[in-house]
Design a protein around this motif. Structure first.
Motif, mmCIF file in Angstrom:
data_model
loop_
_atom_site.group_PDB
_atom_site.id
_atom_site.type_symbol
_atom_site.label_atom_id
_atom_site.label_comp_id
_atom_site.label_asym_id
_atom_site.label_seq_id
_atom_site.Cartn_x
_atom_site.Cartn_y
_atom_site.Cartn_z
ATOM 1 N N SER A 75 0.825 -1.207 0.000
ATOM 2 C CA SER A 75 0.000 0.000 0.000
ATOM 3 C C SER A 75 0.863 1.262 0.000
ATOM 4 C CB SER A 75 -0.919 -0.006 1.218
ATOM 5 O OG SER A 75 -1.649 1.183 1.309
ATOM 6 N N ALA A 76 1.910 1.251 0.810
ATOM 7 C CA ALA A 76 2.788 2.418 0.907
ATOM 8 C C ALA A 76 3.440 2.738 -0.438
ATOM 9 C CB ALA A 76 3.857 2.187 1.971
ATOM 10 N N TYR A 77 3.872 1.710 -1.140
ATOM 11 C CA TYR A 77 4.490 1.940 -2.448
ATOM 12 C C TYR A 77 3.440 2.280 -3.505
ATOM 13 C CZ TYR A 77 9.057 0.627 -0.738
ATOM 14 O OH TYR A 77 10.242 0.610 -0.035
ATOM 15 N N GLN A 78 2.258 1.723 -3.368
ATOM 16 C CA GLN A 78 1.202 2.021 -4.340
ATOM 17 C C GLN A 78 0.783 3.486 -4.268
ATOM 18 O OE1 GLN A 78 -2.394 -0.277 -3.850
ATOM 19 N NE2 GLN A 78 -3.281 0.501 -5.731
ATOM 20 N N GLY B 111 2.540 5.982 -2.480
ATOM 21 C CA GLY B 111 3.622 6.930 -2.215
ATOM 22 C C GLY B 111 3.649 7.446 -0.797
ATOM 23 N N GLN B 112 3.263 6.638 0.163
ATOM 24 C CA GLN B 112 3.195 7.089 1.550
ATOM 25 C C GLN B 112 4.550 7.110 2.256
ATOM 26 O OE1 GLN B 112 0.307 4.094 2.363
ATOM 27 N NE2 GLN B 112 -1.362 5.574 2.498
ATOM 28 N N LEU B 113 5.498 6.311 1.771
ATOM 29 C CA LEU B 113 6.816 6.281 2.407
ATOM 30 C C LEU B 113 7.917 6.777 1.482
ATOM 31 C CD1 LEU B 113 6.583 2.871 4.302
ATOM 32 C CD2 LEU B 113 6.322 5.172 5.228
ATOM 33 N N GLY B 114 7.546 7.209 0.324
ATOM 34 C CA GLY B 114 8.491 7.672 -0.682
ATOM 35 C C GLY B 114 7.751 7.789 -2.001
ATOM 36 N N PRO B 115 8.487 7.843 -3.089
ATOM 37 C CA PRO B 115 7.821 7.956 -4.389
ATOM 38 C C PRO B 115 6.945 6.732 -4.676
ATOM 39 C CG PRO B 115 10.205 8.282 -4.594
ATOM 40 C CD PRO B 115 9.940 7.834 -3.205
ATOM 41 N N ILE B 116 5.879 6.940 -5.440
ATOM 42 C CA ILE B 116 5.034 5.820 -5.862
ATOM 43 C C ILE B 116 5.899 4.864 -6.666
ATOM 44 C CG2 ILE B 116 3.149 5.187 -7.430
ATOM 45 C CD1 ILE B 116 1.746 7.789 -6.573
ATOM 46 N N ASP B 117 5.777 3.584 -6.347
ATOM 47 C CA ASP B 117 6.540 2.557 -7.056
ATOM 48 C C ASP B 117 5.627 1.341 -7.217
ATOM 49 O OD1 ASP B 117 8.272 0.508 -7.907
ATOM 50 O OD2 ASP B 117 9.968 1.357 -6.802
#
Length: 170
Positions: free
Chosen positions: A99-102, A104-110
């Motif tokens: 979810s964080a990568y989807q 962008g909650q912890l950095g850029p969307i990846d």
């Protein structure tokens, strides 16, 4: 479908914030102190709790103060704690990383990393003899729709590797 999942996560975060709205500053400091002790001890669920709380308990700081050094420090710690927990087979940590990568909650969307972690969730379920959740299947399909075939293959391979390594360690 992914918008529904995001809305549910945001609703859960707002609910947590509302439940804690009447806590004093001293209670919040004590609560975060206990959470840090749990994180350092590797208590299951502590990494996801830390991530869910947001920087210093402010779930909105990620979007309202993205350049704040405290937010940057929280993001780095949350990522480390979630990755550490994911190596122990913590499915909630794997889902949180996806979810964080989807979003962008912890950095850029990846999206490729999001797919990697979601495949790991699915594969761990399979390795443990459980049925794969329909929401997980739908999310994987939605993530794959945003990637090239080469990216999909790479993410799937990494997710399967994470699950196999994690399953072996649990």
């Amino acid at each position: 479908r992914s918008n529904e999942i995001r809305a549910a996560v945001e609703k859960d975060i707002r609910s947590t914030i509302d439940r804690c709205s009447d806590l004093s500053q001293a209670q919040l400091v004590e609560r975060f102190g206990l959470l840090n002790i749990a994180l350092d001890a590797g208590v299951p669920g502590a990494a996801v709790a830390y991530y869910s709380e947001g920087p210093l308990g402010d779930g909105y700081a990620i979007t309202q103060r993205p350049n704040d050094p405290l937010v940057a420090e929280w993001k780095a710690k949350a990522t480390k704690y979630l990755e550490d927990a994911s190596r122990t087979g913590d499915v909630a940590a794997l889902s949180a990383l996806s979810s964080a990568y989807q979003y962008g909650q912890l950095g850029p969307i990846d999206i490729e990393k999001a797919l990697t972690y979601e495949v790991a969730v699915s594969e761990l379920s399979r390795l443990e003899g459980a049925n794969v959740n329909k929401n997980t299947i739908g999310l994987i399909a939605a993530l794959e729709n945003q990637l090239s075939q080469k990216q999909i293959e790479a993410a799937r391979a990494k997710g399967i590797e994470i699950a196999a390594r994690t399953h072996k360690n649990s």
